[in-house]
Scaffold this active site. Structure first.
Site, PDB file in Angstrom:
ATOM      1  N   HIS A 143      61.834  -1.696 -59.572  1.00 13.97           N
ATOM      2  CA  HIS A 143      61.279   0.093 -60.237  1.00 13.97           C
ATOM      3  C   HIS A 143      60.987  -0.127 -61.709  1.00 13.97           C
ATOM      4  CE1 HIS A 143      61.493   0.823 -56.720  1.00 13.97           C
ATOM      5  NE2 HIS A 143      62.311   0.210 -55.953  1.00 13.97           N
ATOM      6  N   GLU A 186      58.596   9.427 -44.900  1.00 14.42           N
ATOM      7  CA  GLU A 186      57.843   9.301 -44.946  1.00 14.42           C
ATOM      8  C   GLU A 186      56.684   7.773 -44.561  1.00 14.42           C
ATOM      9  OE1 GLU A 186      56.961   8.941 -49.365  1.00 14.42           O
ATOM     10  OE2 GLU A 186      56.752  11.461 -49.742  1.00 14.42           O
ATOM     11  N   LYS A 233      62.231  15.748 -55.447  1.00 15.97           N
ATOM     12  CA  LYS A 233      60.700  15.373 -54.200  1.00 15.97           C
ATOM     13  C   LYS A 233      60.443  16.491 -53.233  1.00 15.97           C
ATOM     14  CE  LYS A 233      60.743  10.458 -55.285  1.00 15.97           C
ATOM     15  NZ  LYS A 233      62.420  10.281 -56.025  1.00 15.97           N
ATOM     16  N   ARG A 261      58.095  14.032 -68.853  1.00 16.73           N
ATOM     17  CA  ARG A 261      58.364  13.309 -70.247  1.00 16.73           C
ATOM     18  C   ARG A 261      56.903  12.736 -70.836  1.00 16.73           C
ATOM     19  NH1 ARG A 261      60.626   9.868 -65.817  1.00 16.73           N
ATOM     20  NH2 ARG A 261      59.927   8.332 -66.296  1.00 16.73           N
TER      21      ARG A 261
HETATM   22  C1  MV4 Z   1      56.851   4.428 -51.145  1.00 18.62           C
HETATM   23  C2  MV4 Z   1      56.512   3.165 -51.585  1.00 18.62           C
HETATM   24  C3  MV4 Z   1      55.500   2.963 -50.082  1.00 18.62           C
HETATM   25  N1  MV4 Z   1      55.803   4.138 -49.127  1.00 18.62           N
HETATM   26  N2  MV4 Z   1      56.436   5.655 -50.622  1.00 18.62           N
HETATM   27  C4  MV4 Z   1      59.501   3.969 -54.979  1.00 18.62           C
HETATM   28  C5  MV4 Z   1      59.602   4.684 -56.332  1.00 18.62           C
HETATM   29  C6  MV4 Z   1      59.587   6.239 -56.280  1.00 18.62           C
HETATM   30  N3  MV4 Z   1      59.391   6.960 -57.156  1.00 18.62           N
HETATM   31  C7  MV4 Z   1      58.786   5.704 -54.786  1.00 18.62           C
HETATM   32  N4  MV4 Z   1      58.681   4.701 -54.890  1.00 18.62           N
HETATM   33  C8  MV4 Z   1      58.132   4.029 -53.526  1.00 18.62           C
HETATM   34  N5  MV4 Z   1      57.728   4.848 -52.387  1.00 18.62           N
HETATM   35  C9  MV4 Z   1      55.701   5.795 -49.496  1.00 18.62           C
HETATM   36  N6  MV4 Z   1      55.295   6.033 -48.635  1.00 18.62           N
HETATM   37  C10 MV4 Z   1      56.614   1.922 -52.122  1.00 18.62           C
HETATM   38  C11 MV4 Z   1      57.396   2.840 -53.655  1.00 18.62           C
HETATM   39  C12 MV4 Z   1      57.743   1.336 -54.486  1.00 18.62           C
HETATM   40  C13 MV4 Z   1      56.842   1.969 -55.275  1.00 18.62           C
HETATM   41  C14 MV4 Z   1      56.357   3.042 -55.921  1.00 18.62           C
HETATM   42  C15 MV4 Z   1      55.612   2.933 -56.953  1.00 18.62           C
HETATM   43  C16 MV4 Z   1      55.653   1.245 -57.965  1.00 18.62           C
HETATM   44  C17 MV4 Z   1      56.843   0.681 -57.448  1.00 18.62           C
HETATM   45  C18 MV4 Z   1      57.394   0.133 -56.401  1.00 18.62           C
HETATM   46  C19 MV4 Z   1      58.011  -0.803 -55.846  1.00 18.62           C
HETATM   47  C20 MV4 Z   1      58.755  -0.799 -54.842  1.00 18.62           C
HETATM   48  C21 MV4 Z   1      57.976   0.840 -54.040  1.00 18.62           C
END
Ligand code: MV4
Length: 490
Positions: A234, A199, A115, A291
């Site tokens: 997730h 973040e 990331k 992917r």
């Molecule tokens: C976040 C977020 C809220 N704020 N970043 C979860 C997996 C990872 N790929 C990124 N994720 C998140 N990042 C910030 N700054 C909330 C999530 C997140 C989320 C993101 C996409 C789909 C489902 C999720 C479920 C919980 C939290």
């Protein structure tokens, strides 16, 4: 390309083999002892046993797969998703063996697999990102000053993380030190890399991702968005395209941003750029998946483009035969992941035998699956049995078709997420399009589900109460956020 080996199993192996056949390309399947009689093995022209059931003794044996591919005169390897698909080392070994890796370069995989490296790569490409830092941090004092600056809640994330692992929400400063320590040790033990960054925590985001496609001649296009907010822990369960909330202007803006993300790492092939969309419709780049994704069919249905075919063409060095302006959205597609999991029992894996397994059929119904009636669902792999995909002229039609298809899909012998899909399709928040990544947490409980399954009359009252309590909670969160994070509102 005359012969492709598919380094995967179940539905995605069948999916790839189907497009290869359509293009007149021979196929080689691989399988573990547990998958000896799997349909993907029968569908391919040739098949190779890799070893015992556990993935690390079969589907993850990159060197063995390459060795067998060379013996059979294979000239392309498609990794599917999961397993070796985002392993830069494997992509390089395939290429070094003189075989085409049907996917992006090891360089692209490597950058987007981190990331922090991804943030660094897109820096010069004008990509909106969540307020925060783009360097690994270990100093608690520094973290506190960053927390003050961006305002709580904040989110600590692992650079190497995926699927929410190594993520910690910090509500206020006095929790920061302990949460940071936990995030670092979690990341170290899970990924062997303790780098974490900070973040602003976006409280009720939607998860919107953009499908991109790039050739080796400098052309990159996007195939619009997928809405993937209906997930639990997730793990996505329902996806759709297009999203019910994007305006044409926002769609274009996000699509162009996704193209720039792909360009930032010289991307080739099919990829997905993930964004968060907040309640004010600001979008932020999260990460890029290098992917083909599970939910790619919804994009195929609304654009009429076979993504696997495109991956193969790009791997053959062909130029894309269409430009961005040739692409448009037609209709609406939904996908339900049919997992062997019990929604009544906290979605625990429901192992067993597909004693009855009858597919729904009809116009606008597509099933991508990997099993047949009478088969056991192996415990060694992802518990997804199938993807039920519907396509209609509009969202309402796609939802109605999904309900009908769920009713016509007959599975006995184990519990599945089919009834959960029905719950989603009948839920006001989903129907209205007004939902976010907390849908399951906010609206789904065993009790509400039970009532609905039994057709109970108390359902409406209970659901309303649950809804009210959740909303009350959310209102409080929003108020907190507004007072502590004024910069975002300006
Ligand atoms: C976040 C977020 C809220 N704020 N970043 C979860 C997996 C990872 N790929 C990124 N994720 C998140 N990042 C910030 N700054 C909330 C999530 C997140 C989320 C993101 C996409 C789909 C489902 C999720 C479920 C919980 C939290």
């Amino acid at each position: 390309m005359k012969k492709i080996l598919v380094a995967n199993r179940a539905e995605i192996a069948q999916r790839v083999i189907r497009s290869a056949k359509k293009m007149g390309i021979k196929t080689v399947a691989v399988y573990s002892d547990a998958d000896r009689n799997a349909p993907h093995v029968k569908l391919a022209d040739e098949a190779i046993c890799l070893g015992p059931a556990p993935s690390n003794q079969s589907y993850l044996l990159g060197e063995k797969i390459i060795e067998e591919a060379l013996k059979l005169g294979v000239d392309g390897i498609h990794p599917g998703y999961g397993f070796l698909s985002e392993n830069a080392g494997f992509a390089k070994q395939v290429t070094d063996a003189g075989i085409t890796f049907i996917g992006p370069s090891p360089h692209s995989i490597e950058i987007m697999g981190s990331k922090l490296a991804a943030k660094d790569a897109v820096k010069a490409y004008d990509i909106p990102m969540v307020p925060g830092i783009d360097k690994a941090i270990t100093d608690v004092a520094l973290a506190k000053s960053i927390g003050k600056e961006i305002g709580y809640p904040i989110l600590i994330k692992a650079s190497a993380g995926g699927g929410g692992k190594g993520m910690r929400v910090v509500e206020k400063e006095d929790e920061l030190e302990s949460q940071m320590t936990r995030a670092i040790s979690e990341a170290t033990s899970a990924f062997g890399d303790g780098s974490v960054f900070i973040e602003k925590y976006v409280t009720g985001p939607r998860h919107i991702e953009i499908q991109v496609l790039a050739d080796n001649h400098g052309n990159t296009v996007h195939l619009f968005e997928r809405e993937c907010s209906i997930q639990r822990r997730h793990q996505k369960v329902v996806e759709e395209a297009p999203s019910a909330v994007l305006t044409p202007a926002l769609r274009e803006e996000m699509g162009n941003a996704a193209v720039r993300v792909a360009q930032s790492c010289n991307y080739q092939g099919a990829g997905t750029v993930e964004f968060l969309l907040d309640d004010q419709h600001n979008f932020y780049f999260l990460e890029m998946n290098t992917r083909l994704q599970v939910e790619h069919p919804v994009s195929e249905l609304i654009t009429g483009i076979d993504l696997v075919e495109q991956q193969i063409k790009v791997a053959r060095n062909e130029e894309l035969s269409f430009k961005q302006e040739d692409l448009s959205i037609k209709g609406h597609a939904l996908e339900l992941r049919v997992y062997a999991e019990d929604p009544m029992n906290n979605f625990l894996p429901s192992i067993g035998n597909l004693e009855t397994y009858k597919l729904p059929v009809g116009n606008g119904i597509r099933v991508d699956d990997g099993y047949e009636e009478g088969m056991d669902i192996p415990i060694y792999y992802d518990p997804m049995i199938a993807k039920l995909i519907t396509y209609g002229n509009n969202r309402e039609e796609a939802i109605d078709l999904m309900k009908k298809a769920i009713a016509d899909y007959k599975i006995k012998g184990l519990e599945t997420t089919l009834p959960f899909g029905d719950f989603v399709c009948n839920h006001d928040a989903f129907i209205s399009g007004n939902f976010d990544t907390h849908f399951v947490k906010n609206y789904f409980s065993k009790e509400i589900f039970e009532e609905q399954q039994n057709g109970g009359r108390e359902l409406a009252a209970k659901a309303a109460l649950h809804f009210y309590l959740q909303k009350k909670d959310q209102l409080r969160t929003i108020n907190n956020e507004q007072s502590s994070w004024s910069s975002r509102l300006s």
